[in-house]
Every structure is written in C-alpha cells, then in structure tokens.
Design a protein around this motif. Structure first.
Motif, mmCIF file in Angstrom:
data_model
loop_
_atom_site.group_PDB
_atom_site.id
_atom_site.type_symbol
_atom_site.label_atom_id
_atom_site.label_comp_id
_atom_site.label_asym_id
_atom_site.label_seq_id
_atom_site.Cartn_x
_atom_site.Cartn_y
_atom_site.Cartn_z
ATOM 1 N N GLU A 201 16.233 -14.905 4.754
ATOM 2 C CA GLU A 201 16.222 -14.016 4.208
ATOM 3 C C GLU A 201 17.537 -13.316 4.158
ATOM 4 O O GLU A 201 18.045 -12.812 3.189
ATOM 5 N N GLY A 202 18.282 -13.519 5.082
ATOM 6 C CA GLY A 202 19.854 -12.888 4.963
ATOM 7 C C GLY A 202 20.742 -13.705 3.607
ATOM 8 O O GLY A 202 21.426 -13.142 3.069
ATOM 9 N N LYS A 204 19.352 -15.257 1.333
ATOM 10 C CA LYS A 204 18.718 -14.862 -0.040
ATOM 11 C C LYS A 204 19.702 -13.478 -0.536
ATOM 12 O O LYS A 204 19.788 -13.504 -1.721
ATOM 13 N N ARG A 205 19.403 -12.555 0.522
ATOM 14 C CA ARG A 205 20.280 -11.201 -0.021
ATOM 15 C C ARG A 205 21.709 -11.485 -0.389
ATOM 16 O O ARG A 205 22.155 -10.533 -0.939
ATOM 17 N N ARG A 206 22.150 -12.418 0.159
ATOM 18 C CA ARG A 206 23.655 -12.508 -0.046
ATOM 19 C C ARG A 206 23.955 -13.495 -1.288
ATOM 20 O O ARG A 206 24.996 -14.005 -1.655
#
Length: 263
Positions: A201-202, A204-206
C-alpha cells in the motif's frame, strides 16, 4: 543572538550566542542554548528546550514541550563536543526527545527533511533518519539506528540499537525490532516484530507501478520464503537484481549489514 524579524516571546530565554534566522518564532518559557542555529521561518512552541551544539534548518515546526539536542543517554559520554543536525520542514510534536551524538559513535545525530515525529517519540544518540518518514506516537529509536527514506513507524514501535530500517519499510504498531529490516518490507507485532510481506500500500501511494511491485514481491519471497540457506537467498536476489533497480537496492542493503536480518 542574531535574529531577523524573529518573534520571541518575552518569557523565552535565548542565549546571546544562539543564532536565529529570519522570521523565527519562539514560544513562551522556551530555552535556547548557546551554539544553537535555527533556520529561517522555523516555529518553536512553548516550554521547549534546545541545547547545542545543534543545527536546525528552515521551516521546521517544533511544538510545545519538545526537548531537542540534549546530552546522549550513554554512560560513556564524558562531555565531549557532539552535535545534532536537523534538516528542513520537519514537524516535531509535543514531548519529542532528540539527543546529540556520542564521541565514539560518530559524534552526530542526523535527521533529514520533511519528517513527522508525533508526540512522545524518541531519537537517541548517533541515529540517522532520512527524509519523508513518519514516527507515530511513542515510537522509539535506541542509539546508532539508521532509518531510510519514506519509512513509517507505527505507535509504540521500539528499534534496537545498531539496527537499520530500509527505505519504504513499514513497522506495525507495537513491534519490537531487533534486526535489520530490508527496504520495502512490512513488519507486524508478534512478541518481537516479524516480517509480513512487503509494504504494498505504501509503494502504491508513492507511485510504484505493478512491474516494480511484482519484482519486489519476488525478492521478498526469495529472501524469506524460499526455504534455502541465507547464501541461497542472496544468489536468488542477485539473479533478480539484474532486471530491477529496486531489487539491487535491497540486495545492497542485505549484503552491507553488520547485524542479522529480522526474521
């Protein structure tokens, strides 16, 4: 003290040898000692203490009751000159403590840019923290810890001395970490922290795309799930690294460590 348009509360105690940049704000009952430099447009709340030698960059926001640049909590410390260096645009919340380095540990505690340190977090002597990290409430680093960029420490996390946390890692709430955490890895609390996959998830956010993430997942499986020896895992990583810069970075981290990997 040198200050250009600084807003200093009349109850604040600022040593004449401190150097304050343009538009620095200092709250009520705050103490700023000698050999402290504070960059332009940094805001410091009430009841803080900042001891030198400490260098703080621009546009930081230090909230009330933070204790910055205190002596290292190390019995070997004998009053030698040691420093704290903090970069730009960091947010340091209430009751955060950050200590200076030690003479035999490199002499400097160093924090980068754009980090968030939430209430009651602690950064001990000789730690190095990168950029864009988030330390949630009560997260604690022991001495000599290295934290890469874009790392998240959840609440009540504790990191053992001399450990390294690789970039983009995520440490779950309440985990105690006593080994190196490779880049991109997610750790969950299970007595001591244990690896639990990658920080998908991290990433993906970056902006990591599916190809990059898939390569990192393959590397994680090779490192933690292949069932072979440590050297077998490294050989698999070397093969995967030929096609992925992210895996190369992970491999470099694994091969450069002095402590065992967290398992």
């Amino acid at each position: 003290m040198s200050a250009g348009g600084a807003g200093i509360h009349p109850t604040a105690a600022v040593d004449p040898a401190a150097r304050l940049g343009v538009d620095v704000e200092v709250g009520a009952f705050t103490y700023i000692g000698a050999d402290v430099e504070i960059g332009d447009r940094t805001r410091i709340g009430a009841h803080c203490s900042i001891h030198g030698p400490t260098r703080i960059g621009r546009e930081n926001h230090i909230h009330g009751h933070a204790a910055i640049g205190g002596e290292p909590q190390d019995k070997k410390f004998a009053g030698e000159r040691v420093e704290l260096v903090i970069g730009d645009r960091n947010t340091i919340r209430e009751f955060v403590t950050v200590n200076r380095g030690t003479g035999d540990g490199g002499g400097v505690t160093r924090i980068g840019d754009d980090n968030w340190f939430l209430a009651y977090t602690h950064v001990a002597h000789d730690c190095v923290v990168g950029n864009h990290c988030v330390f949630s409430n009560n997260a604690t680093l022991a001495g000599h810890v290295e934290v890469g960029d874009h790392v998240i420490l959840s609440g009540f996390v504790g990191i053992h001395q001399f450990c390294r946390i690789g970039m983009h890692a995520f440490i779950g709430m309440g985990a105690f970490v006593n080994g190196d955490v490779p880049p991109f890895v997610m750790v969950a609390q299970d007595g001591y922290g244990r690896p639990r996959g990658i920080n998908s998830e991290g990433l993906k956010r970056r902006g990591f795309d599916a190809t990059r993430t898939a390569a990192i997942k393959r590397a994680y499986r090779a490192l933690y799930m292949s069932g072979g020896s440590s050297e077998d895992a490294r050989e698999k990583l070397r093969a995967l690294a030929a096609d992925s810069e992210d895996v190369r970075h992970l491999l470099e981290f694994v091969e450069s460590g002095q402590r065992p990997l967290l398992r």
